[in-house]
Design a protein around this motif. Sequence first.
Motif, PDB file in Angstrom:
ATOM      1  N   SER A  44     112.298  69.158  72.777  1.00  0.00           N
ATOM      2  CA  SER A  44     112.233  70.173  71.743  1.00  0.00           C
ATOM      3  C   SER A  44     111.194  69.480  70.860  1.00  0.00           C
ATOM      4  N   THR A  45     110.813  70.270  69.991  1.00  0.00           N
ATOM      5  CA  THR A  45     109.897  69.722  69.024  1.00  0.00           C
ATOM      6  C   THR A  45     110.427  68.696  68.244  1.00  0.00           C
ATOM      7  N   SER A  46     111.733  68.807  67.487  1.00  0.00           N
ATOM      8  CA  SER A  46     112.212  68.030  66.829  1.00  0.00           C
ATOM      9  C   SER A  46     112.350  66.644  67.551  1.00  0.00           C
ATOM     10  N   ASP A  47     112.933  66.715  68.947  1.00  0.00           N
ATOM     11  CA  ASP A  47     113.139  65.326  69.377  1.00  0.00           C
ATOM     12  C   ASP A  47     111.803  64.612  69.923  1.00  0.00           C
ATOM     13  N   ALA A  48     110.718  65.522  70.014  1.00  0.00           N
ATOM     14  CA  ALA A  48     109.444  64.735  70.072  1.00  0.00           C
ATOM     15  C   ALA A  48     108.963  64.164  68.987  1.00  0.00           C
ATOM     16  N   ASN A  49     109.311  65.008  67.725  1.00  0.00           N
ATOM     17  CA  ASN A  49     108.748  64.210  66.453  1.00  0.00           C
ATOM     18  C   ASN A  49     109.616  62.834  66.258  1.00  0.00           C
ATOM     19  N   GLU A  50     110.769  62.829  66.591  1.00  0.00           N
ATOM     20  CA  GLU A  50     111.779  61.817  66.417  1.00  0.00           C
ATOM     21  C   GLU A  50     111.394  60.440  67.476  1.00  0.00           C
ATOM     22  N   ASN A  51     110.790  60.884  68.634  1.00  0.00           N
ATOM     23  CA  ASN A  51     110.540  59.943  69.725  1.00  0.00           C
ATOM     24  C   ASN A  51     109.457  59.173  69.143  1.00  0.00           C
ATOM     25  N   SER A  52     108.327  59.808  68.602  1.00  0.00           N
ATOM     26  CA  SER A  52     107.057  59.303  68.109  1.00  0.00           C
ATOM     27  C   SER A  52     107.327  58.426  66.916  1.00  0.00           C
ATOM     28  N   LYS A  53     108.125  58.866  66.110  1.00  0.00           N
ATOM     29  CA  LYS A  53     108.566  58.053  64.909  1.00  0.00           C
ATOM     30  C   LYS A  53     109.369  56.821  65.065  1.00  0.00           C
ATOM     31  N   LYS A  54     110.210  56.874  66.168  1.00  0.00           N
ATOM     32  CA  LYS A  54     111.131  56.032  66.375  1.00  0.00           C
ATOM     33  C   LYS A  54     110.217  54.853  67.176  1.00  0.00           C
ATOM     34  N   ASN A  55     109.108  55.073  67.958  1.00  0.00           N
ATOM     35  CA  ASN A  55     108.013  54.200  68.428  1.00  0.00           C
ATOM     36  C   ASN A  55     107.228  53.717  67.409  1.00  0.00           C
ATOM     37  N   ILE A  56     106.989  54.307  66.326  1.00  0.00           N
ATOM     38  CA  ILE A  56     106.278  53.666  65.172  1.00  0.00           C
ATOM     39  C   ILE A  56     107.102  52.625  64.578  1.00  0.00           C
ATOM     40  N   LEU A  57     108.389  52.781  64.423  1.00  0.00           N
ATOM     41  CA  LEU A  57     109.264  51.964  63.686  1.00  0.00           C
ATOM     42  C   LEU A  57     109.310  50.486  64.927  1.00  0.00           C
ATOM     43  N   LYS A  58     109.353  50.912  65.792  1.00  0.00           N
ATOM     44  CA  LYS A  58     109.410  49.526  66.980  1.00  0.00           C
ATOM     45  C   LYS A  58     108.017  48.853  66.769  1.00  0.00           C
TER      46      LYS A  58
END
Length: 214
Positions: free
Chosen positions: A163-177
């Motif tokens: 979903s678009t929400s999950d995609a947004n969160e996947n991206s942001k989690k990778n930024i934190l990583k």
Amino acid sequence: MRREILITLPRYDDVTEYLSQFSQQIEDSANERGIKIKKLKDNEAKQKEFEKVVKKLDCKMIIFNGHGSAEEIRGQKEIIVKLGVNDNLLRERIVYARSCHVAFKLGKECTKNTREGCFIGYDRPFQFYVDTQWLGNPLKDNLARLFLHSSNLVPISIIKGNSTSDANENSKKNILKNINKVLRDFNAESFKIAEALWNNYEGQVLYGNPNVKL
């Protein structure tokens, strides 16, 4: 509306060159899953051609690379979408815009009163640093990769069925990583790089339907 993707790939300065070259990851992901992707590259990334292709192909997802402002997205040296002019072409579609400030007004407005429309973008400058020794070969630039791979995860996750929400969160989690990685491998540039990554994390926003899928 077709389960296809339209992507703009302007190339006329270092920023657009990097964004366009790193978009190869997005294209590869779409090809692996049999999803057609229409590229508007270089001089094709102009308003007249963009409008023609959107109306003809009616792609469900649009990805923008390029400079921007709160009310407009640029293609090849010219405005390609402008609030109040042709932003209606984005309505009811999944849009990811890797452009500065564009979510602040344009992203909000083009998703108002929509059912399936979703806009993921940035309400502040999208930042990334480069290693200048790789200006002639951006895909070997591991510094830029810290920023651009994370941003690629928005469309790549959607292509993979998220979903678009999950995609947004996947991206942001990778930024934190990546922020954690940069601070672990401490050097003179670490805080500057981490600050720019955090800017993208804070500035990446979603408007519209968070549950829509490609």
